[in-house]
Every structure is written in structure tokens, then in C-alpha cells.
Design a protein around this motif. Structure first.
Motif, PDB file in Angstrom:
ATOM      1  N   VAL A 165       3.668   1.508  -2.408  1.00  0.00           N
ATOM      2  CA  VAL A 165       5.049   0.780  -2.136  1.00  0.00           C
ATOM      3  C   VAL A 165       4.485  -0.520  -1.389  1.00  0.00           C
ATOM      4  CG1 VAL A 165       7.046   0.379  -0.653  1.00  0.00           C
ATOM      5  CG2 VAL A 165       6.505   2.753  -1.536  1.00  0.00           C
ATOM      6  N   ILE A 166       3.476  -0.735  -0.808  1.00  0.00           N
ATOM      7  CA  ILE A 166       2.982  -1.681   0.089  1.00  0.00           C
ATOM      8  C   ILE A 166       2.409  -2.605  -0.970  1.00  0.00           C
ATOM      9  CG2 ILE A 166       1.404  -2.841   1.792  1.00  0.00           C
ATOM     10  CD1 ILE A 166       3.834  -0.972   2.753  1.00  0.00           C
ATOM     11  N   LEU A 167       1.531  -2.047  -1.874  1.00  0.00           N
ATOM     12  CA  LEU A 167       0.966  -2.953  -2.893  1.00  0.00           C
ATOM     13  C   LEU A 167       1.862  -3.477  -4.074  1.00  0.00           C
ATOM     14  CD1 LEU A 167      -2.279  -0.336  -3.717  1.00  0.00           C
ATOM     15  CD2 LEU A 167      -2.332  -2.612  -2.390  1.00  0.00           C
ATOM     16  N   VAL A 335       5.844  -1.200   6.028  1.00  0.00           N
ATOM     17  CA  VAL A 335       5.442  -2.513   5.611  1.00  0.00           C
ATOM     18  C   VAL A 335       4.941  -3.171   6.833  1.00  0.00           C
ATOM     19  CG1 VAL A 335       6.367  -4.441   4.369  1.00  0.00           C
ATOM     20  CG2 VAL A 335       7.051  -2.268   3.731  1.00  0.00           C
ATOM     21  N   THR A 336       5.585  -3.244   7.933  1.00  0.00           N
ATOM     22  CA  THR A 336       5.075  -4.016   8.809  1.00  0.00           C
ATOM     23  C   THR A 336       3.786  -3.581   9.676  1.00  0.00           C
ATOM     24  OG1 THR A 336       6.682  -3.061  10.537  1.00  0.00           O
ATOM     25  CG2 THR A 336       7.690  -4.999   9.198  1.00  0.00           C
ATOM     26  N   LEU A 353     -10.407  -6.040   4.920  1.00  0.00           N
ATOM     27  CA  LEU A 353     -10.241  -4.619   4.046  1.00  0.00           C
ATOM     28  C   LEU A 353      -9.355  -4.794   2.888  1.00  0.00           C
ATOM     29  CD1 LEU A 353     -10.826  -1.613   6.600  1.00  0.00           C
ATOM     30  CD2 LEU A 353     -12.365  -2.891   5.039  1.00  0.00           C
ATOM     31  N   ALA A 354      -9.235  -4.260   1.834  1.00  0.00           N
ATOM     32  CA  ALA A 354      -8.451  -4.482   0.929  1.00  0.00           C
ATOM     33  C   ALA A 354      -7.149  -3.589   1.500  1.00  0.00           C
ATOM     34  CB  ALA A 354      -8.795  -3.531  -0.471  1.00  0.00           C
ATOM     35  N   ALA A 355      -6.080  -4.198   1.190  1.00  0.00           N
ATOM     36  CA  ALA A 355      -4.755  -3.318   1.882  1.00  0.00           C
ATOM     37  C   ALA A 355      -4.602  -2.076   1.624  1.00  0.00           C
ATOM     38  CB  ALA A 355      -3.560  -4.034   1.201  1.00  0.00           C
ATOM     39  N   TRP A 356      -4.820  -1.492   0.500  1.00  0.00           N
ATOM     40  CA  TRP A 356      -4.840   0.038   0.432  1.00  0.00           C
ATOM     41  C   TRP A 356      -5.577   0.659   1.229  1.00  0.00           C
ATOM     42  CZ3 TRP A 356      -8.817   2.872  -1.367  1.00  0.00           C
ATOM     43  CH2 TRP A 356      -9.801   2.336  -1.905  1.00  0.00           C
ATOM     44  N   LEU A 357      -6.947   0.159   1.197  1.00  0.00           N
ATOM     45  CA  LEU A 357      -7.960   0.927   2.292  1.00  0.00           C
ATOM     46  C   LEU A 357      -7.598   0.759   3.659  1.00  0.00           C
ATOM     47  CD1 LEU A 357     -10.550   2.423   2.609  1.00  0.00           C
ATOM     48  CD2 LEU A 357     -11.781   0.188   2.460  1.00  0.00           C
ATOM     49  N   ARG A 358      -7.164  -0.322   3.981  1.00  0.00           N
ATOM     50  CA  ARG A 358      -6.584  -0.490   5.486  1.00  0.00           C
ATOM     51  C   ARG A 358      -5.413   0.429   5.702  1.00  0.00           C
ATOM     52  NH1 ARG A 358      -7.108  -2.104  10.952  1.00  0.00           N
ATOM     53  NH2 ARG A 358      -5.071  -1.026  11.352  1.00  0.00           N
ATOM     54  N   ARG A 359      -4.628   0.674   4.718  1.00  0.00           N
ATOM     55  CA  ARG A 359      -3.385   1.531   5.149  1.00  0.00           C
ATOM     56  C   ARG A 359      -3.694   2.902   5.283  1.00  0.00           C
ATOM     57  NH1 ARG A 359       0.633   1.795   7.963  1.00  0.00           N
ATOM     58  NH2 ARG A 359       2.039   3.011   7.003  1.00  0.00           N
TER      59      ARG A 359
END
Length: 448
Positions: A165-167, A335-336, A353-359
């Protein structure tokens, strides 16, 4: 012109100059046209405040507000009000710091403090984000369980998929993310408006609930819930988040442009946080008017609240509205919290970090305790875990507030946009109150 020149050298008082800004892909991505009317300019700045407000009505707020309303009726409404005033003051300082210096709070800490101080602050900020994510994991899993009958253990694992969803949202631009958040927030408000109408609370007692009482400090159980409400309302990660996302607006570099941007950003966050107060108050009022009124004073679990709403309100739609609003809260907070995590990691230790990895890393840290507690103790203990996560946030707050107050009070760092004396004093009092309440809770816990 003279003012601008005078403020330039003062930025050098930071010990190190920052590199790239956090959230680089959306930094200064939303233009602010100088030719726009004041109203259109204000609309350009509407958005970040609502992303911040999401953190003030996440599933952790639900648990503390439900517990507070069920146990103590309308008494703790004053805590929700006071904590919201605290939030408005502190978030205005975040916007001021960002607009004046071009730094978010995490970058400002990295620049101003030696590594031995900034790294522990980073670890504490990460702990706060993990506690926030824990609340979101449990809240979203409960929402999935209530709406679709998905077992909690499976629901907890499904929450890891929210990275997609974030990506997807990030590919649509920052304004689309803001629109998504505002839409879900509107759904939450509608759900609670209907439930409050069904509950028919005693409005006289509601008004009296906004008056302070010494019982909040003298009663350890009430103080614990009150601290949870403060921790759930004034959230540490929101301070880092706001100081980062307000810089998505390309407001210009001159002092007049920055002053104008600060004015609109402050109005945006203040209006959004007043909206968040109505949601939090609605949860507490709903609990007081249904559970406390009927003697159900031990309701803290979201699932149990869902079960009791239909028989108490006499409407089959009430539980579904509760579950829909809870799921929307979980999605919003997802999201936030991801953005706050990026800002904290990039700002404090300059690690990208890539957003997906951080998440996924953050979510896994939250999922493990949630699964363990659910498997060992079952759903009955998830409410206690939610409240505990919010108390952890309250203990972390001073480590974010104190640097924020110090930075914004420094003319050397802020230049012409240094915080007025009254604002600094107000924020310092807020920090002192939170530290004192934390000390009182520790004393009560240690010595009974």
C-alpha cells in the motif's frame, strides 16, 4: 533585505551541516505560487497537519480512551483536551524548526549533538516508532478480525503486507497520499458521529469532564491511563514526521516567504489536531456513555468493546462502524509511521533504506511481540499491550521535546524565526509536566 543578510551567518552555529534532506523524492515537490490568493496559498499547505493528526487517533488512542471512559466515565476528557493543546504547541514548534532551518528534528539533533548523544536519541526514537507500530499491528489485526473473521494471529502477519500500500501510494505523489489520509479520516469521523448519536451521552457530564480534577494525579490507576492518553496523543514520532513533511512545500527562502509558510503550516496543523481531538473525545464519550454507564468498567480490549456495542446501543450497525473506523485508523497510521521511520533513520544516522525494506524491518519488530502475546495470552491481553505501548511513548517524549524546545529558542539556530519567549516557556512547561508525571508513575509502580 537587511534581515535576510543578518540571519545568514547564524546558521553556521550548527556543528555540522546536513547533507541531503529526508524524503528526498518529495522534498519541495509541491509548488507555492507567489501570485496565488491567500486562500489558495493556504490550501497548498493543507495536508501535512492531517498526516500528523493521524498519529493522534491511532489504535493506541482507542485502547487508552476506551479504558479511560469505561473506568472513569467522562473524567479524563480534560486529559484529552490538555494533551491536544500540548500537541498543538509542540507541532507548531516542529513546523517553525523545519521552515526556519531547512532541517527536520532528527537532522537538527545530528547536527547539534556529538555522536555519543545523537545515537541514543536515535535508538529512543526507533523504540517509539516500534511502540507506535505495535499499536497499529494489533489495531489493524483486530479490525480485520471484527470485519472478516480473520484470526488475530493471521491478521497480525497480514499487516506486514501493508508495505505494498505504501509503495503504491508513493508512486502517486505526495498530494495523493494526503488525499488518501484525509479521506480515511473523514470515514472515521462519520462512523463515530453515528455511534455518538446512538449512544445519547449525558452532555452535561461531558462538559464537566473537561474541568480538571486532582483525582487524576492522586489515583495511580487514573494516572496510568492519563499518561497513556498523553503518550497516545502527543506522540514522539509525530514531532519528527511534521518537521520533515512540512518541507514538501516549495515555499521559498526569503524571511517573508518563510513567515508566510509558517503561518499557513501552523493553521493547518492546529485545525487538523482540533479535528483529532473530536475523534479522541468521541471514543472516550462513547465508552463512558455505554460501558461505564452500565457498569462495564473493565473494557479495554477493542474486540470486547465491539461485542458490547450492539446490545448496549440496540443497533446492529454500531459494531460494524466501530470495526470500519478501526481498520481505517490502522491503514492511516501505517502510512505516517513509515514516513516517520524514514525521517528518523535518515536524519539521525544518515542511513537510507528502500521504503519497503525500512517498512518490513520496523513491522517485524512490532509483529513478534504481538504474535507472542496473542498466542500465549489470547485476545484478552491485547488491550493491555496497546496501553503499555502508549505509556512507553510517553516516557520517550521528553527526549524529543527537550531538543525541540532548545533548538527553536536559539536565535543562533533559528535566525529571524526564533520562537517567541511565551511559546518557549509554554513548551518548557509542557516538557516539565510530562517529565513530572512520568516520575510520579515510576514512583507509584516501584513503591505501590
Amino acid at each position: 533585505m537587511t534581515t535576510e543578510v543578518a540571519t545568514e551567518p547564524k546558521q553556521a552555529s550548527w556543528t555540522r551541516q546536513r547533507g541531503e534532506p529526508s524524503l528526498l523524492d518529495v522534498f519541495r515537490s509541491i509548488p507555492v505560487a507567489a501570485s496565488n490568493t491567500p486562500w489558495r496559498k493556504f490550501l497548498t499547505f493543507v495536508g501535512p497537519g492531517y498526516l500528523v493528526a493521524v498519529g493522534y487517533m491511532d489504535p493506541g488512542n482507542w485502547a487508552t480512551s476506551l479504558a479511560g471512559g469505561a473506568q472513569f466515565g467522562y473524567t479524563l476528557l480534560v486529559v484529552a483536551l490538555v494533551s491536544n493543546i500540548m500537541a498543538i504547541i509542540l507541532q507548531s514548534l516542529c513546523a517553525r524548526l523545519a521552515i526556519a532551518t531547512g532541517r527536520d528534528l532528527a537532522q537538527a539533533c545530528r547536527d547539534a549533538y556529538p555522536r555519543w548523544a545523537s545515537w541514543p536519541l536515535w535508538l529512543l526514537a526507533e523504540l517509539a516508532i516500534c511502540a507506535t507500530d505495535l499499536a497499529e499491528v494489533i489495531g489493524t489485526a483486530i479490525g480485520l478480525n471484527l470485519l472478516f473473521g480473520i484470526p488475530l494471529e493471521i491478521g497480525v502477519m497480514i499487516t506486514a503486507l501493508d508495505v505494498f500500500v505504501i509503495l503504491w501510494l508513493q508512486t502517486k505523489g505526495f498530494r495523493k497520499i494526503e488525499a488518501f489520509i484525509i479521506t480515511l479520516t473523514g470515514v472515521i469521523a462519520l462512523c463515530f458521529a453515528i455511534q455518538i448519536a446512538l449512544a445519547s451521552p449525558d452532555w452535561g457530564q461531558v462538559i464537566r469532564g473537561f474541568a480538571p480534577t486532582t483525582d487524576i494525579v492522586t489515583n495511580p490507576n487514573m494516572l496510568f491511563i492519563a499518561l497513556g492518553i498523553i503518550g497516545a496523543t502527543v506522540m514522539p514520532h509525530n514531532l519528527y514526521l511534521h518537521s520533515g513533511i512540512v518541507q514538501t512545500r516549495a515555499y521559498g527562502e526569503s524571511v517573508p516567504e518563510k513567515r508566510e509558510a509558517l503561518k499557513y503550516a501552523t493553521i493547518d496543523s492546529t485545525v487538523a489536531l482540533m479535528f483529532a481531538l473530536t475523534i479522541n473525545a468521541a471514543i472516550l464519550i462513547l465508552a463512558a456513555a455505554t460501558f461505564h454507564k452500565t457498569g462495564q468498567t473493565d473494557v479495554a480490549e477493542l474486540g470486547r468493546a465491539h461485542e458490547l456495542l450492539a446490545p448496549l446501543l440496540g443497533a446492529s450497525i454500531a459494531p460494524s462502524l466501530f470495526a470500519i473506523a478501526l481498520l481505517c485508523c490502522g491503514l492511516n497510521s501505517t502510512v505516517t509511521a513509515t514516513m516517520a521511520g524514514q525521517i528518523v533513520m535518515e536524519g539521525f544516522i544518515d542511513l537510507k533504506l528502500a521504503a519497503w525494506l525500512r517498512r518490513l524491518v520496523t513491522r517485524l519488530v512490532a509483529i513478534i511481540p504481538a504474535i507472542v502475546v496473542t498466542l500465549i495470552y489470547g485476545e484478552s491481553q491485547t488491550g493491555k499491550l496497546l496501553i503499555l505501548s502508549q505509556v512507553i511513548l510517553s516516557f520517550q517524549l521528553p527526549f524529543a521535546i527537550v531538543p525541540l524546545v532548545m533548538f527553536t529558542a536559539s536565535r543562533g539556530k533559528m535566525g529571524a524565526l526564533v520562537a517567541p519567549r511565551w511559546l518557549t516557556i509554554s513548551a518548557a512547561i509542557i516538557a516539565a509536566i510530562i517529565i513530572a508525571l512520568n516520575a510520579k508513575l515510576l514512583y507509584d509502580t516501584a513503591f505501590g
